[in-house]
Design an enzyme around this catalytic site. Structure first.
Site, PDB file in Angstrom:
ATOM      1  N   GLY A 253      38.037  34.043  40.417  1.00 30.72           N
ATOM      2  CA  GLY A 253      39.011  33.050  40.838  1.00 30.72           C
ATOM      3  C   GLY A 253      39.952  33.582  41.900  1.00 30.72           C
ATOM      4  O   GLY A 253      40.108  32.983  42.961  1.00 30.72           O
ATOM      5  N   MET A 255      42.649  37.373  42.977  1.00 34.27           N
ATOM      6  CA  MET A 255      42.970  38.768  42.685  1.00 34.27           C
ATOM      7  C   MET A 255      44.398  39.089  43.106  1.00 34.27           C
ATOM      8  O   MET A 255      44.823  38.733  44.199  1.00 34.27           O
ATOM      9  CB  MET A 255      41.954  39.664  43.425  1.00 34.27           C
ATOM     10  CG  MET A 255      42.184  41.133  43.236  1.00 34.27           C
ATOM     11  SD  MET A 255      42.017  41.630  41.477  1.00 34.27           S
ATOM     12  CE  MET A 255      43.158  43.001  41.446  1.00 34.27           C
ATOM     13  N   GLU A 256      45.087  39.806  42.222  1.00 39.66           N
ATOM     14  CA  GLU A 256      46.529  40.021  42.334  1.00 39.66           C
ATOM     15  C   GLU A 256      46.952  41.210  43.183  1.00 39.66           C
ATOM     16  O   GLU A 256      48.048  41.743  42.979  1.00 39.66           O
ATOM     17  CB  GLU A 256      47.092  40.203  40.919  1.00 39.66           C
ATOM     18  CG  GLU A 256      46.699  41.530  40.211  1.00 39.66           C
ATOM     19  CD  GLU A 256      45.522  41.415  39.250  1.00 39.66           C
ATOM     20  OE1 GLU A 256      44.693  40.497  39.432  1.00 39.66           O
ATOM     21  OE2 GLU A 256      45.428  42.247  38.326  1.00 39.66           O
ATOM     22  N   HIS A 289      49.332  32.654  37.855  1.00 40.47           N
ATOM     23  CA  HIS A 289      48.736  33.814  37.191  1.00 40.47           C
ATOM     24  C   HIS A 289      48.787  35.040  38.105  1.00 40.47           C
ATOM     25  O   HIS A 289      49.275  36.101  37.708  1.00 40.47           O
ATOM     26  CB  HIS A 289      47.294  33.483  36.802  1.00 40.47           C
ATOM     27  CG  HIS A 289      46.563  34.594  36.130  1.00 40.47           C
ATOM     28  ND1 HIS A 289      46.468  34.702  34.764  1.00 40.47           N
ATOM     29  CD2 HIS A 289      45.893  35.658  36.634  1.00 40.47           C
ATOM     30  CE1 HIS A 289      45.773  35.790  34.458  1.00 40.47           C
ATOM     31  NE2 HIS A 289      45.403  36.381  35.575  1.00 40.47           N
ATOM     32  N   GLU A 290      48.295  34.887  39.319  1.00 43.47           N
ATOM     33  CA  GLU A 290      48.252  36.048  40.224  1.00 43.47           C
ATOM     34  C   GLU A 290      49.665  36.498  40.576  1.00 43.47           C
ATOM     35  O   GLU A 290      49.944  37.695  40.653  1.00 43.47           O
ATOM     36  CB  GLU A 290      47.454  35.730  41.489  1.00 43.47           C
ATOM     37  CG  GLU A 290      46.035  35.210  41.252  1.00 43.47           C
ATOM     38  CD  GLU A 290      45.201  36.032  40.288  1.00 43.47           C
ATOM     39  OE1 GLU A 290      45.444  37.252  40.165  1.00 43.47           O
ATOM     40  OE2 GLU A 290      44.306  35.456  39.629  1.00 43.47           O
ATOM     41  N   HIS A 293      51.201  38.537  37.794  1.00 42.64           N
ATOM     42  CA  HIS A 293      50.680  39.908  37.715  1.00 42.64           C
ATOM     43  C   HIS A 293      51.598  40.906  38.438  1.00 42.64           C
ATOM     44  O   HIS A 293      51.526  42.108  38.171  1.00 42.64           O
ATOM     45  CB  HIS A 293      49.296  39.986  38.349  1.00 42.64           C
ATOM     46  CG  HIS A 293      48.149  39.782  37.392  1.00 42.64           C
ATOM     47  ND1 HIS A 293      48.063  40.424  36.169  1.00 42.64           N
ATOM     48  CD2 HIS A 293      47.010  39.045  37.506  1.00 42.64           C
ATOM     49  CE1 HIS A 293      46.921  40.073  35.572  1.00 42.64           C
ATOM     50  NE2 HIS A 293      46.273  39.233  36.354  1.00 42.64           N
ATOM     51  N   GLU A 312      45.899  41.260  31.334  1.00 40.59           N
ATOM     52  CA  GLU A 312      45.298  39.929  31.425  1.00 40.59           C
ATOM     53  C   GLU A 312      45.764  39.000  30.298  1.00 40.59           C
ATOM     54  O   GLU A 312      46.101  37.847  30.539  1.00 40.59           O
ATOM     55  CB  GLU A 312      43.773  40.010  31.475  1.00 40.59           C
ATOM     56  CG  GLU A 312      43.235  40.706  32.734  1.00 40.59           C
ATOM     57  CD  GLU A 312      43.694  40.069  34.043  1.00 40.59           C
ATOM     58  OE1 GLU A 312      44.224  38.940  34.012  1.00 40.59           O
ATOM     59  OE2 GLU A 312      43.522  40.708  35.100  1.00 40.59           O
TER      60      GLU A 312
END
Ligand code: TRP
Ligand code: ZN
Length: 850
Positions: A253, A255-256, A289-290, A293, A312
């Site tokens: 999906g 990446m942080e 979400h990212e 992080h 996570e």
């Protein structure tokens, strides 16, 4: 035949022999011959247990290596190199050459339609240069990029730049998995955010020219996330810039990477015409979400990959809280619980079962699972329920203070909670160590005003063989009177023993219990429950999750009975319960849409299997279709009324309120299309001005076998839009008639726009087949063969995505002997393939079993 890959174990963890004080990287970008020069200052780790100097490296051409300026001759070994080094701090300098254009694995530095980008989590940095590629080695990075492409990005803050080059500096020490680099002919969509302490942050979403109008929603979501993390967790952003890049070729999906998040374009780009309400909601939550992080993962990171759930599980928990705040909390809770019930429980029951914190793995990419992510989040939710909101906030703040800039473990996380609450969490730790779904048996008694609940827990053995000791299970319970009124509001029962009794006093009559409210723990409740009780809970429970659960279980029982026994139409009580729920104008339309939604066919199979019987996908499909018809007949007027009352007028807005009304109307449409020959769906398809309604109508038409004209119109309108075309491909495979599903998938692989090397497209065609279970499980094995052929074709190119795809076979043991033999043969064929990747070898081997 590939060699059996060797697992690595948590218990073998050793601290790094050398630490890194800083990193300087210089990239001279070229598709076939990119030069990467590195200058790395190492120093012996005072806590080391050995002093071997080892750097990871994979597929690199080493051009030169020096230590403190003097040439050295490292020894190239399996997975990297070793070298004689001084006993004190020293500077390593190396130059390597790589070919990003030939890198189709989408790990390391690769190219996507003319742009350079990277994906380093979990172990991709070693494909870029020699380095201690492990999350417990943290360092500040300075990066220089040379390229004739106009935009060059890396982590941190921008430094100097000139024509054809630029420099970036990231002051925050980070592990290599958070490194990122992008270069391309991209354009920015800029914005600005001021943190609560007054830091001005430049925000940019970088896209291909033409995609600028599709970035507004993601930018708003980003600002909302930044504000939310300040308000709810007290966490501020810590750089001058925050960049997001959208790429079309991406394995997951998003990446942080520190300060430079890279996104699958499907999780950034949206317009009303091209994205559905679900897409908008998904984009909002992935952006959050990212972003989250940055603290849970980046500022505080993982000591080793066994601790993956540390970042996570916690970050998923945070993004779930965010979505609950932005939209409807009860609806979000039901959606998250539904994912656990349908998918995580299934993982627990099959050959891929593993604890939230696994103790061994062969390929870490295979452990980015629903257990690590979503069950990892459930575990944090339980912890919060057990210690209370205030103690949770205090413990998380302590965790950040204590471990900022460090790489830590689950033990460190729980220690913060123990220190704040004084509670012993050693039993709670079992949630991280034991795989599987605990079952809680419920026995009841009522005597002289006292209602007694005996709860007895036990966990069935799981494929991974992890221990099964009693766990700490928070069971939220409320009691309803016979008249439907709540007589005891929600109370959390803390089950810690194998068996315990809980009492409720001073009741007038025997109550009806509402158990596991809000899905307070990821467990199965075992209690004989009549259809009448379910109808009662559906009608009266104050807990939305339990109302939904009552309807779902009744639907599952109904379809199971229809599939196994033929005939047996749905009970009137179920139909009336659905009618009442659907037309209850006091309730949120989004919730009512959920109540009306049928479980997936895969879930019926799971339900039948759990009851000790053998599911037949063809019979399940027929039964589910028949049930849809029954509901449509019985509720036709109600459903038509809903469509009139809740039709959204005015310009499209992706907010929760409008999305909920569209969801309810489209749930109604799906039923009605079973009895009107598709007339209403066709009308909606022709008049829709947004993708939500257009695609919902198209889906209805495809599902009733009337989709051809609409599919053709849709294709010609959207042929140039990749993300929309992914929907078009996937719908035909997963929503078409089962007996032609394999042929349809096969035909679509011949479509000129089927580019199987792009994961989104591969998943839309090949990956969509298991979403049509009666097609995938065709009794002649054609679905299995087609699927295995494609996994084998993809594996040498992109092992990560091939391995993930193989999980479609993980439920094979639930089917009849004939199907089992056919699947076993495909798994054996995969396992026997020459040059099979470690990724797919591990997965196929675990699925096949010993
Ligand atoms: N850490 C990322 C996330 O959860 C996901 C991720 C892990 C990933 N490995 C990946 C993304 C490989 C792409 C490719 O947000
Ligand atoms: Zn994540």
């Amino acid at each position: 035949m590939t060699d059996t890959p060797q697992p690595i174990h948590l218990r073998d963890y050793r601290p790094p022999a050398f630490l890194v004080d800083d990193v300087y990287l210089s990239f001279d970008l070229d598709p076939k011959a990119t030069r990467v020069a590195s200058r790395i200052r190492f120093r012996p780790n005072p806590d080391r247990l050995d002093d071997r100097f080892f750097l990871h490296g994979e597929g690199l051409r080493l051009l030169s290596a020096r230590i403190d300026g003097l040439p050295v001759e490292p020894e190239i070994v399996e997975g990297g190199l070793t070298c004689e080094v001084p006993a004190v701090a020293f500077t390593w300098a190396a130059e390597v050459e790589i070919a990003p254009e030939d890198n189709l694995s989408l790990e390391g530095l690769y190219m996507s339609r003319g742009m350079y980008c990277t994906q380093c989590e979990a172990e991709g940095f070693r494909k870029i240069t020699y380095y201690p590629d492990r999350p417990d080695v943290l360092a500040p990075f300075t990066v220089r990029i040379e390229s004739d492409l106009p935009v060059q990005l890396s982590n941190g803050n921008p430094g100097e730049s000139g024509t054809g080059w630029s420099e970036w500096h990231d002051p925050w020490p980070k592990p290599a998995y958070l490194f990122a680099l992008v270069a391309g002919a991209l354009v920015p969509v800029p914005d600005r955010f001021t943190t609560r302490s007054g830091r001005k942050v430049d925000l940019n979403i970088w896209v291909r020219p033409g995609d600028e109008p599709k970035c507004g929603f993601a930018l708003e979501a980003l600002k909302a996330s930044m504000r939310w993390d300040e308000e709810v967790y007290g966490r501020e952003y810590d750089l001058d810039v925050f960049n997001i890049v959208a790429v079309d070729d991406f394995n997951a999906g998003a990446m942080e990477n520190k300060g430079l998040n890279i996104f699958n374009s499907a999780y950034v780009l949206a317009s009303p015409e091209t994205a559905t309400d679900k897409d908008f909601e998904r984009i909002e939550s992935v952006i959050a979400h990212e972003y989250f992080h940055n603290w849970t993962g980046n500022r505080v990171t993982c000591r080793d990959w066994f601790q993956l759930c540390l970042k996570e599980g916690l970050t998923v928990f945070r993004d779930q809280q965010f979505t609950a705040d932005m939209r409807s909390a009860p609806v979000k809770r039901i959606e998250d619980a539904a994912a656990i019930l349908a998918h995580q429980f299934r993982e627990d029951q099959g050959p891929l079962a593993h604890p939230v914190r696994p103790e061994s793995f062969v390929e870490i990419n295979n452990f980015y699972t629903i257990t690590v992510y979503e069950k990892g989040a459930e575990v944090i939710g339980m912890l919060r329920r057990l210690v209370g909101d205030a103690a949770y906030d205090e413990a998380v703040a302590l965790y950040f203070d204590r471990h900022d800039g460090r790489a830590v473990t689950i033990e460190d996380w729980l220690a913060a909670f123990e220190d704040v609450t004084g509670r012993d969490l050693s039993q709670f730790m079992r949630w991280y160590r034991q795989a599987g779904t605990p079952r809680v048996r419920v026995e009841e008694d009522f005597d002289d005003g006292t209602y007694m609940l005996r709860l007895t827990q036990h966990s069935p053995a799981t494929a991974d063989g992890s221990p099964k000791e009693p766990q700490v299970i928070p069971v939220a319970v409320g009691l309803l009177g016979q008249d439907g009124r709540e007589v005891v509001p929600t109370r959390i029962l803390e089950l810690t023993e194998a068996s315990q009794v809980f009492e409720f006093h001073d009741l007038d009559a025997r109550p009806v219990p509402s158990l596991l409210r809000e899905f307070s723990a990821p467990v199965v409740i075992e209690r004989p429950e009549s259809a009448a009780e379910r109808a009662f809970l559906l009608a009266h429970d104050t807990d939305p999750f339990n109302r939904w659960r009552a309807a779902q279980v009744e639907l599952k029982d109904t379809v199971a009975a229809m599939a196994m026994g033929g005939g047996a139409p749905p009970r009137n009580a179920l139909l009336e319960g659905l009618r009442a729920a659907a037309s209850d104008e006091t309730q949120d339309p989004a919730f009512r849409a959920l109540l009306l939604s049928l479980p997936a066919e895969e879930e019926f199979a799971q339900h039948i299997h759990s009851a000790g019987q053998t599911p037949d996908p063809t019979a399940i499909h027929a039964a589910a279709e028949a049930l849809r018809g029954h509901v449509a007949e019985a509720l036709a007027d109600t459903l038509a009324g809903i469509r009139e009352r809740h039709a959204v007028t005015g310009p499209y807005r992706p907010d929760a309120a409008d999305a909920g009304r569209r969801a309810l109307c489209n749930a109604a449409l799906a039923y009605l299309s079973r009895i009107d020959g598709g007339a209403a769906a066709r009308a909606q398809f022709d008049s829709a001005d947004n993708m939500t309604n257009s695609f919902a109508a198209l889906s209805c038409l495809v599902r009733i076998g009337q989709g051809d004209a609409a599919l053709a119109a849709f294709e010609s309108r959207w042929t140039d839009d990749r993300l929309v075309m992914d929907k078009w491909f996937a719908l035909q495979v997963s929503g078409g008639a089962p007996d032609t599903a394999v042929a349809t998938a096969s035909r679509l692989t011949e479509h000129p726009d089927f580019d199987w090397r792009t994961p989104n497209r591969f998943r839309a065609v090949v990956g969509a087949l298991p979403g049509n279970p009666a097609g995938f499980h065709a009794p002649d094995g054609s679905g299995y063969r087609f699927y295995a052929d494609w996994l084998l074709r993809l594996d040498p190119v992109n092992p990560m995505t091939a391995a993930r795809g193989s999980t479609a076979f993980a439920t094979w043991r639930r089917y009849d002997d004939g199907r089992q033999a056919l699947i076993a043969a495909e798994l054996d064929r995969i396992l026997a393939a020459d040059g099979l990747s470690r990724d797919l070898a591990e997965m196929a081997g675990r699925i096949r079993g010993g």
